[in-house]
Design a protein around this motif. Structure first.
Motif, PDB file in Angstrom:
ATOM      1  N   THR A  66       1.055  -0.673   0.138  1.00 22.71           N
ATOM      2  CA  THR A  66      -0.631  -0.236   0.522  1.00 22.71           C
ATOM      3  C   THR A  66       1.208   1.332   0.058  1.00 22.71           C
ATOM      4  O   THR A  66       2.137   1.112   0.204  1.00 22.71           O
ATOM      5  CB  THR A  66      -1.125  -0.342   1.707  1.00 22.71           C
ATOM      6  N   GLY A  67       0.556   2.741  -0.196  1.00 26.58           N
ATOM      7  CA  GLY A  67       0.887   3.477  -0.486  1.00 26.58           C
ATOM      8  C   GLY A  67       1.855   4.014   1.064  1.00 26.58           C
ATOM      9  O   GLY A  67       2.592   4.439   1.335  1.00 26.58           O
ATOM     10  N   GLU A  68       0.872   3.662   1.892  1.00 28.72           N
ATOM     11  CA  GLU A  68       1.652   4.030   3.319  1.00 28.72           C
ATOM     12  C   GLU A  68       2.360   2.821   3.742  1.00 28.72           C
ATOM     13  O   GLU A  68       3.689   4.199   4.115  1.00 28.72           O
ATOM     14  CB  GLU A  68       0.491   3.746   4.872  1.00 28.72           C
ATOM     15  N   HIS A  71       5.920   4.671   2.476  1.00 29.24           N
ATOM     16  CA  HIS A  71       5.872   5.923   2.866  1.00 29.24           C
ATOM     17  C   HIS A  71       6.304   4.923   4.296  1.00 29.24           C
ATOM     18  O   HIS A  71       8.220   5.460   4.167  1.00 29.24           O
ATOM     19  CB  HIS A  71       4.847   6.198   3.415  1.00 29.24           C
ATOM     20  N   ASN A 101      -4.438   5.795  -8.020  1.00 23.29           N
ATOM     21  CA  ASN A 101      -3.846   6.193  -6.676  1.00 23.29           C
ATOM     22  C   ASN A 101      -2.820   5.396  -6.127  1.00 23.29           C
ATOM     23  O   ASN A 101      -1.773   6.233  -6.150  1.00 23.29           O
ATOM     24  CB  ASN A 101      -5.580   5.306  -5.694  1.00 23.29           C
ATOM     25  N   GLU A 105       0.101   7.893  -5.809  1.00 28.17           N
ATOM     26  CA  GLU A 105       1.452   7.821  -4.227  1.00 28.17           C
ATOM     27  C   GLU A 105       2.598   7.687  -4.722  1.00 28.17           C
ATOM     28  O   GLU A 105       3.609   8.743  -4.220  1.00 28.17           O
ATOM     29  CB  GLU A 105       1.292   6.546  -3.530  1.00 28.17           C
ATOM     30  N   SER A 108       5.242  11.319  -4.760  1.00 24.05           N
ATOM     31  CA  SER A 108       4.679  11.112  -3.855  1.00 24.05           C
ATOM     32  C   SER A 108       6.418  10.695  -2.719  1.00 24.05           C
ATOM     33  O   SER A 108       6.395  10.977  -1.259  1.00 24.05           O
ATOM     34  CB  SER A 108       3.523  11.923  -2.439  1.00 24.05           C
TER      35      SER A 108
END
Length: 375
Positions: A66-68, A71, A101, A105, A108
């Motif tokens: 996931t993007g989270e 990160h 999406n 991501e 970023s």
């Protein structure tokens, strides 16, 4: 400079040809990410003197995170390590994972290079491989990555499918060129023992008989070289082509004997001198070891002959070739003695104290390299 590799072993489904370590247990993703972050922290003293010029998330399928989670990984990497401002930061993706999406991501994150597993633009051959995406999804994913600001995209292709013709292969190359990717890697489909594909071929005589013969594979490879070089790509490594200035800096680390650190289950590291090590290829053992703060790797100290063998097998893959001046007198003498018959057969040329594979030698590179190695 050094390279940092992070192995993400998760796949939504397995392709029939893949021999890499992976798992479909995606419910373990968060626990695994936390384990890798712990390994980053544990290694901070060991790699304190290194500056990383490349970071590479490979797999498996890193785009299953996931993007989270991505990160979290990058935040930890940058907190504990010295990373160059212009570092090449690559993530491998599956085309069907690249939603709008997901692309946003990536924009970023520090990611500035994407490697996309395309394999073929034929839906029939994609289904044969048990790939999750379609040819149309490749185009959509590529467009989304461009719109998200990714200016360096690499795609993987395969040739040598059962029943594949030269016309089929040329069509795949044409579609790859039409995309305009900065980098392209192409590999002949390998029937690796232990894979579902190997089992299929062993029990299906008709499938086995439909595989291209060696001469067709050779012509497919030469066609690949000719079409990509005509289109302006540099053939800088046996299986890799790039527009000027777009060579894979991370993969070049492996071929140039540059130190690299591997994090995650089954990841490998090399200090650039005499020590190789590899993490356990068991995700549960890896996570438990990280959670308990104990090492989970084996290592090997390389003797001079092994280091010579390593140099032969990586340097000859590249356009630069093997620099004979970097070898000891013993290994230089041995190398030239064994290379002479390949020079005579025009599989190798020697210029300016460098051995290079010729066009003919590239196709039989494994055989040539094995004959130059110390036994």
């Amino acid at each position: 400079m050094a390279g940092l590799y992070i192995h993400i072993p998760f796949c939504k489904s397995r392709c029939i040809y893949c021999g890499f370590y992976s798992t479909t247990a995606v419910e373990l993703r968060q626990r695994y990410v936390e384990a890798v972050c712990r390994e980053v922290g544990d290694l901070r003293f060991e790699v304190g003197g290194l500056r990383f010029g490349t970071i590479y998330l490979g797999g498996g399928t890193p785009s299953q995170l996931t993007g989270e989670q991505l990160h979290r990984l990058f935040e930890t990497i940058y907190i504990y390590n010295k990373v160059e401002k212009d570092a090449e930061v690559t993530i491998e993706v599956n085309p069907d994972d690249v939603t709008e999406n997901f692309a946003q991501e990536l924009s970023s994150l520090p990611v500035n290079r994407v490697s996309m597993g395309v394999q073929t633009f034929s839906d029939e051959r994609l289904q044969f491989l048990h790939r999750r995406h379609s040819a149309d999804q490749v185009m959509t994913a590529f467009d989304r990555l461009r719109k998200a600001g990714i200016e360096n995209i690499s795609i993987d292709l395969m040739y040598g499918f059962p029943g594949e013709t030269m016309t089929d292969w040329k069509a795949d190359i044409d579609q790859a060129l039409a995309l305009g990717a900065e980098h392209l890697s192409a590999y002949c489909l390998m029937i690796e023992e232990g894979t579902p594909l190997h089992r299929m071929v062993m029990r299906d005589d008709a499938l086995n008989a439909s595989l291209p013969d060696e001469e067709l594979e050779r012509q497919m490879y030469y066609t690949l070289i000719d079409q990509l070089e005509t289109a302006g790509y540099e053939h800088y490594e046996i299986s890799n082509f790039a527009k000027p200035g777009c060579h894979s800096r991370h993969n070049s680390n492996y071929w140039n004997q540059t130190p690299y650190i591997g994090l995650g289950a089954a990841a490998h590291s090399y200090d650039g001198k005499a020590c190789r090590r590899w993490n356990t290829a068991d995700i549960m053992q890896y996570m438990e070891a990280m959670e308990q703060g104990r090492p989970c790797y084996e290592e090997e100290l390389l003797d001079e002959d092994t280091r010579y063998n390593d140099m032969v097998t990586v340097a000859l893959r590249t356009r630069q070739g093997l620099d004979l001046t970097t070898l000891s007198e013993k290994h230089r003498t041995y190398c030239l003695l064994n290379a002479q018959r390949f020079i005579d057969d025009q599989l190798i040329v020697c210029t300016d104290n460098r051995l290079h594979l010729t066009r003919q030698g590239l196709f039989v590179s494994d055989m040539v390299m094995s004959e130059l190695m110390m036994v």
